[in-house]
Design an enzyme around this catalytic site. Structure first.
Site, PDB file in Angstrom:
ATOM      1  N   TYR A 151       9.754 -32.983   6.444  1.00  0.00           N
ATOM      2  CA  TYR A 151      10.384 -31.753   7.291  1.00  0.00           C
ATOM      3  C   TYR A 151       9.390 -30.497   7.201  1.00  0.00           C
ATOM      4  CZ  TYR A 151      13.546 -27.718   8.712  1.00  0.00           C
ATOM      5  OH  TYR A 151      14.094 -26.687   9.066  1.00  0.00           O
ATOM      6  N   ASP A 246       1.637 -29.634   3.634  1.00  0.00           N
ATOM      7  CA  ASP A 246       2.862 -28.737   4.101  1.00  0.00           C
ATOM      8  C   ASP A 246       3.352 -28.386   2.442  1.00  0.00           C
ATOM      9  OD1 ASP A 246       5.259 -27.278   3.962  1.00  0.00           O
ATOM     10  OD2 ASP A 246       6.089 -28.551   5.637  1.00  0.00           O
ATOM     11  N   LYS A 274       8.811 -20.202   0.755  1.00  0.00           N
ATOM     12  CA  LYS A 274       9.545 -20.345  -0.263  1.00  0.00           C
ATOM     13  C   LYS A 274       9.173 -19.581  -1.665  1.00  0.00           C
ATOM     14  CE  LYS A 274      12.095 -24.100   1.593  1.00  0.00           C
ATOM     15  NZ  LYS A 274      11.908 -25.168   2.223  1.00  0.00           N
TER      16      LYS A 274
HETATM   17  C1  LIG Z   1      11.617 -25.339   3.841  1.00  0.00           C
HETATM   18  C2  LIG Z   1      10.439 -25.876   4.364  1.00  0.00           C
HETATM   19  C3  LIG Z   1       9.916 -25.590   5.522  1.00  0.00           C
HETATM   20  C4  LIG Z   1      10.699 -24.647   6.439  1.00  0.00           C
HETATM   21  O1  LIG Z   1      10.494 -23.287   5.889  1.00  0.00           O
HETATM   22  P1  LIG Z   1      11.544 -22.199   6.394  1.00  0.00           P
HETATM   23  O2  LIG Z   1      11.085 -20.880   5.640  1.00  0.00           O
HETATM   24  O3  LIG Z   1      12.838 -22.579   6.157  1.00  0.00           O
HETATM   25  O4  LIG Z   1      11.218 -22.100   7.898  1.00  0.00           O
HETATM   26  C5  LIG Z   1       8.932 -26.064   5.943  1.00  0.00           C
HETATM   27  N1  LIG Z   1       8.295 -27.113   5.081  1.00  0.00           N
HETATM   28  C6  LIG Z   1       8.891 -27.648   4.126  1.00  0.00           C
HETATM   29  C7  LIG Z   1       8.046 -28.573   3.338  1.00  0.00           C
HETATM   30  C8  LIG Z   1       9.979 -27.034   3.643  1.00  0.00           C
HETATM   31  O5  LIG Z   1      10.625 -27.292   2.625  1.00  0.00           O
END
Ligand SMILES: *Cc1c(COP(=O)(O)O)cnc(C)c1O
Length: 435
Positions: A151, A246, A274
């Protein structure tokens, strides 16, 4: 699907949520919050403190979601709250550079020396979207490779066989994303060396970049197979493609320098979010100088944001990263996760229920499956109906775990042995009833 009706009194939550349903799509502002895959009505939160959440009916829950990762220091950490309060007293946004943007950037680069320059944005979604744009702009190529169940936020280009909420709702791709865009995002199985090789054979010189959660955490936690990340590193560098880690979840979580530090690798670009905001909205993309300098105003790859580098977000981030620099923090949360998962494994074994617990440092997921979980296909075969029962049994006992089996559990420095006792007891009660 059957699950036990919650014994807690949740009249206020039910009342407010039913009103929300009339005015907010699904009653929520992010899909997994709706409890779709576990059933029942979500509780509405009044406040949090440390490892605890209180709902608007006065019930207390031990929290293993921690706002889905950001709250590594627990809810309402006094130092974080104080720093944000002080910042708010000086104004909520300026749209003019601040010393704090530089301070946060320095704190990041100290921990992640493979990042030479960093751009702050307002969410992880923006960070990933920008990383892909840099990869495309810098290479002049179009194709981005991602992994099934990975994701990377909700921008068009990544909503193909994605994890998190898209996995929870069983959607392959999102409606509203043009076919042409999904065509240039190629999604292949995680931990599959051959799929990577085939992909490079097939698309070779058209591959702008590969984006990967170095420790997958949105199909549930799935660690990289031995040598898998190194393989991606080799393939991308030979091919002139950009390797994007990511680290929106793993950054500042599995080590100060994230998964890159944990595995000793240097990706070209890193996406953060985060924990970086300590609970305030934030994201960041960073990496090699010559790539980052392709961004406007230096280069011709455009990216901007009215609230980027927002003073409340930088305050949340600076105070959080400073607290995380205290000695023993990472050992502490790792040991908590290690102890807890060890005890849970023992319990499930005792009651002869097959589970797989995948863990890297403090990050883990419990799957109801007798088979090892190495990728998204494996994760999807785990027993989600049983997970729903488990979720509600624990919620009844005042323990809040992710309301979907495709998510990571998050612990914080506020989780103590007392909390662990309570968790183990709640799980044992579930197992006794399941017999
Ligand atoms: C949460 C998340 C995102 C997206 O971040 P948002 O602040 O919710 O837009 C992207 N990559 C990973 C791995 C995530 O866990």
């Amino acid at each position: 699907m059957t699950f036990m009706k919650t014994r807690k009194q949740t009249v206020n939550s039910e009342k407010v949520f039913s009103r929300s349903l009339a005015l907010i799509p699904g009653g929520v502002n992010s899909p997994v919050r709706a409890f779709g895959s576990v059933g029942g009505t979500p509780f509405l939160v009044d406040r949090g403190e440390g490892a605890w959440l209180w709902d608007i009916d006065g019930n207390r829950y031990l929290d293993y979601v921690m706002s889905w990762g950001p709250l590594i220091l627990g809810h309402a950490h006094p130092e974080v709250v104080k720093t944000i309060r002080d910042a708010a007293g000086r104004g909520c946004s300026y749209g003019v550079p601040t010393r704090e943007e530089l301070a946060l950037t320095e704190l990041v680069i100290e921990r992640m020396p493979h990042i030479e320059k960093l751009r702050l944005v307002s969410s992880g979604t923006e960070a990933c979207m920008t990383a892909a744009r840099i990869a495309r702009g810098a290479t002049g190529r179009e194709i981005i490779i991602k992994f099934d169940g990975g994701y990377h936020g909700h921008s068009d280009l990544f909503l193909v066989r994605a994890g998190s909420g898209l996995a929870t709702s069983g959607l392959r791709a999102s409606a509203g994303v043009p076919e042409d865009i999904t065509r240039i995002t190629v999604s292949i199985p995680y931990n599959d060396f051959k799929a990577v090789d085939d992909c490079f054979l097939r698309y070779g010189s058209a591959i702008a970049g590969v984006i990967v959660e170095p420790i997958a955490a949105n199909m549930g936690v799935v660690p990289p197979a031995n040598g898998f990340l190194e393989h991606l590193f080799k393939k991308t560098s030979h091919n002139g493609s950009i390797l994007i880690f990511d680290e929106v979840i793993t950054g500042f979580r599995v080590a100060p320098g994230g998964a890159a530090e944990h595995y000793g690798l240097k990706p070209d670009l890193v996406c953060l979010g985060k924990i970086l905001g300590g609970g305030m909205p934030i994201g960041a993309v960073g990496g090699r100088k010559e790539l980052m300098d392709c961004l406007a105003p230096m280069g011709n790859i455009y990216q901007a944001g009215t609230l980027s580098g927002n003073p409340l977000s930088t305050a949340g981030g600076i105070s959080t990263l400073k607290e995380l620099a205290r000695p023993g923090v990472y050992e502490y949360i790792k040991r908590y996760a290690e102890d807890l998962t060890g005890r849970l494994s023992g319990l499930f074994e005792k009651y002869d229920i097959k589970v797989q617990i995948n863990r890297v440092e403090s990050l883990f997921t419990l799957f109801f499956s007798e088979y090892k979980i190495n990728n998204f296909e494996d994760a999807k075969k785990s027993d989600m109906a049983r997970y729903a029962n488990f979720f509600h049994a624990l919620l009844d006992e005042g323990v809040y775990i992710p309301p979907s089996g495709f998510e990571a559990w998050f612990v914080s420095t506020a989780h103590t042995s007392e909390h662990m006792q309570l968790t183990v007891k709640a799980v044992e009660n579930f197992l006794k009833k399941a017999e």
